[in-house]
Design an enzyme around this catalytic site. Structure first.
Site, PDB file in Angstrom:
ATOM      1  N   THR A 173       9.148   4.127   0.595  1.00 42.36           N
ATOM      2  CA  THR A 173       9.026   3.625  -0.783  1.00 42.36           C
ATOM      3  C   THR A 173       8.533   4.775  -1.646  1.00 42.36           C
ATOM      4  O   THR A 173       7.761   5.612  -1.184  1.00 42.36           O
ATOM      5  CB  THR A 173       8.001   2.474  -0.823  1.00 42.36           C
ATOM      6  OG1 THR A 173       8.564   1.356  -0.148  1.00 42.36           O
ATOM      7  CG2 THR A 173       7.624   2.080  -2.244  1.00 42.36           C
ATOM      8  N   VAL A 202      12.132 -10.126  -0.582  1.00 41.26           N
ATOM      9  CA  VAL A 202      11.600  -9.266  -1.644  1.00 41.26           C
ATOM     10  C   VAL A 202      10.184  -8.863  -1.236  1.00 41.26           C
ATOM     11  O   VAL A 202       9.422  -9.693  -0.738  1.00 41.26           O
ATOM     12  CB  VAL A 202      11.598 -10.021  -2.992  1.00 41.26           C
ATOM     13  CG1 VAL A 202      10.875  -9.214  -4.062  1.00 41.26           C
ATOM     14  CG2 VAL A 202      13.024 -10.327  -3.433  1.00 41.26           C
ATOM     15  N   THR A 224       2.293   1.400  -1.242  1.00 42.60           N
ATOM     16  CA  THR A 224       3.375   1.444  -0.251  1.00 42.60           C
ATOM     17  C   THR A 224       2.806   0.975   1.069  1.00 42.60           C
ATOM     18  O   THR A 224       1.642   1.243   1.379  1.00 42.60           O
ATOM     19  CB  THR A 224       3.964   2.861  -0.134  1.00 42.60           C
ATOM     20  OG1 THR A 224       4.908   2.855   0.956  1.00 42.60           O
ATOM     21  CG2 THR A 224       2.927   3.936   0.125  1.00 42.60           C
ATOM     22  N   GLY A 225       3.621   0.242   1.816  1.00 38.67           N
ATOM     23  CA  GLY A 225       3.123  -0.269   3.090  1.00 38.67           C
ATOM     24  C   GLY A 225       3.648  -1.667   3.343  1.00 38.67           C
ATOM     25  O   GLY A 225       4.717  -2.032   2.840  1.00 38.67           O
ATOM     26  N   GLY A 227       4.453  -4.992   2.758  1.00 39.21           N
ATOM     27  CA  GLY A 227       4.537  -5.741   1.503  1.00 39.21           C
ATOM     28  C   GLY A 227       3.920  -7.126   1.548  1.00 39.21           C
ATOM     29  O   GLY A 227       3.244  -7.547   0.600  1.00 39.21           O
TER      30      GLY A 227
HETATM   31  N1  ASP Z   1       5.962  -2.047   0.421  1.00 38.52           N
HETATM   32  C1  ASP Z   1       7.378  -1.997   0.709  1.00 38.52           C
HETATM   33  C2  ASP Z   1       7.856  -3.404   0.950  1.00 38.52           C
HETATM   34  O1  ASP Z   1       7.189  -4.134   1.652  1.00 38.52           O
HETATM   35  C3  ASP Z   1       7.719  -1.137   1.887  1.00 38.52           C
HETATM   36  C4  ASP Z   1       7.114   0.251   1.908  1.00 38.52           C
HETATM   37  O2  ASP Z   1       6.270   0.561   1.103  1.00 38.52           O
HETATM   38  O3  ASP Z   1       7.502   1.053   2.767  1.00 38.52           O
HETATM   39  O4  ASP Z   1       8.916  -3.739   0.510  1.00 38.52           O
END
Ligand code: ASP
Length: 304
Positions: A173, A202, A224-225, A227
Site C-alpha cells: 500500500t 474493501v 498500512t497493514g 485493514g
Molecule cells: N491496509 C491495506 C488493506 O487492508 C493493506 C496494506 O496496507 O498492505 O487493504
C-alpha cells in the site's frame, strides 16, 4: 517588548513557512530482498515529486497526490499499476485523499483506473459525496473525462507469477502525508488491498479515520497493514487523537500501533505528522518502506 496580535500572527506564519515536510510509505510487511532496491528508488522519486509540488506556495494536497501518483505508476508497489490480485485474479483498487480542513474524497473497488488517488481527488472536489465504489466510481470517472483502462493493463507479470506460485506477498500500500508552507495538511493512501482478498472486499485505506485521516487541529496519518484490524480501531483517527496526549508524534504512532496489536492482533505501520511538523514513523511488521523530505534536508531519506 509587547508583541501585537498581527505581529504574533506573522511570527507564527513565519514559523509555519519553515515547516514544509512530506513523508511517504510503500507498505509495511515482509519486503523481499530482491524488491528492496526498487522500493528505495521509487520512494526517492515519489518524495522528489511531492517535494517539488511543495515548493514556493505549493499545496500539501498537490504534494500528496503527486507522490502517490508516482508510486501508483511505478509498478513497484501494490497500488495502481503494480496492484496485487484478489482471489479471482482480478485487480480492485481503493484510495482516499483528505485535507486538514476535513475535505475528503475516496473510491473503492475500482478496476479500470490507473490512478485511483486522482479519482478520489475528483470525488472530493467535483462531487457532493465522500466515497464512491465500483461501477459508480467508473461512471463518475468517465463523466470527469478520466480515461478508463483495460483492467488487465494493471496486472503485471510479476503479480501473475506470484499468484501462481502462492508466494507470501503482502506489502505495498502507498501513502503520503504533507504540511505546506501555509500550514495546510493533507494525506493520501492508495492500495490494491490485502493479498488474495475476496472479490468485493474493501480495506481500511479508503475509509475515513481507518487508513487515512487529516485534521489541521491535530495532524495527518496514512496507515498500512491489516485493514480489518485498522477498521475496528479507527486506526488513523486514533493515531491523530493520540497526538493531543503524547509528547511527540513518534510516541503517538508507536503507542497506537501497540494498542491495535494488543486489542486485535493486527500488525502494520503509520506515517503520522503533527500540525507543527513533528512526525512519527512506526511499524509492528518486520519491515516498512518509508521516506521523508523536509525543510533543511539536502536530499530525501528513505529506508526499507
Ligand atoms: N491496509 C491495506 C488493506 O487492508 C493493506 C496494506 O496496507 O498492505 O487493504
Amino acid at each position: 517588548m509587547y508583541i501585537g496580535k498581527a505581529h504574533r500572527y506573522k511570527i507564527m506564519n513565519g514559523l509555519m513557512r519553515r515547516m514544509r515536510i512530506i513523508i511517504v510509505h510503500g507498505g509495511a510487511w515482509n519486503i523481499p530482498e530482491e524488491d528492496k532496491e526498487s522500493h528505495r528508488n521509487s520512494l526517492k522519486e515519489a518524495l522528489a515529486a511531492g517535494w517539488s509540488a511543495l515548493k514556493g506556495n505549493g499545496r500539501a494536497l498537490d504534494a500528496v497526490e503527486e507522490a502517490v501518483v508516482h508510486m501508483e505508476n511505478s509498478g513497484v508497489f501494490h497500488a495502481g499499476s503494480g496492484a496485487s490480485l484478489n482471489s479471482e485474479q482480478k485487480v480492485e483498487l481503493d484510495a482516499a485523499i483528505m485535507t486538514g480542513d476535513l475535505n475528503l474524497g475516496a473510491v473503492a473497488g475500482v478496476s479500470c483506473i490507473k490512478n485511483p488517488i486522482s479519482l478520489a481527488r475528483y470525488v472530493m472536489e467535483n462531487s457532493k459525496h465522500a466515497l464512491i465504489v465500483g461501477t459508480g466510481a467508473q461512471i463518475f470517472a468517465k463523466q470527469q473525462g478520466i480515461p478508463l483502462c483495460d483492467p488487465d493493463e494493471l496486472v503485471t507479470a510479476r503479480e501473475r507469477r506470484r499468484f501462481k506460485e502462492g508466494l507470501e506477498n503482502e506489502f505495498g500500500t502507498v501513502g503520503a502525508v504533507a504540511l505546506d508552507g501555509n500550514g495546510n495538511m493533507a494525506v493520501a493512501t492508495s492500495t490494491s488491498g490485502t493479498y488474495k482478498k475476496m472479490a468485493g472486499r474493501v480495506g481500511d485505506s479508503p475509509l475515513v479515520g481507518c487508513g487515512t485521516y487529516a485534521d489541521k487541529e491535530r495532524g495527518a496519518c496514512s496507515a498500512t497493514g491489516h485493514g480489518e484490524s485498522f477498521m475496528k480501531t479507527v486506526a488513523a483517527k486514533t493515531a491523530c487523537d493520540a497526538l493531543e496526549k503524547e509528547p511527540d508524534a513518534q510516541t503517538a504512532a508507536e503507542k497506537t500501533l501497540q494498542m491495535i496489536l494488543k486489542r486485535t492482533g493486527g500488525k502494520g505501520g503509520f506515517i503520522l505528522l503533527r500540525k507543527d511538523g513533528d512526525y512519527g514513523i512506526a511499524f509492528t511488521t518486520p519491515a516498512m518502506a518509508r521516506g521523508v523530505m523536509k525543510e533543511g534536508m539536502e536530499a530525501p531519506e528513505v529506508s526499507v
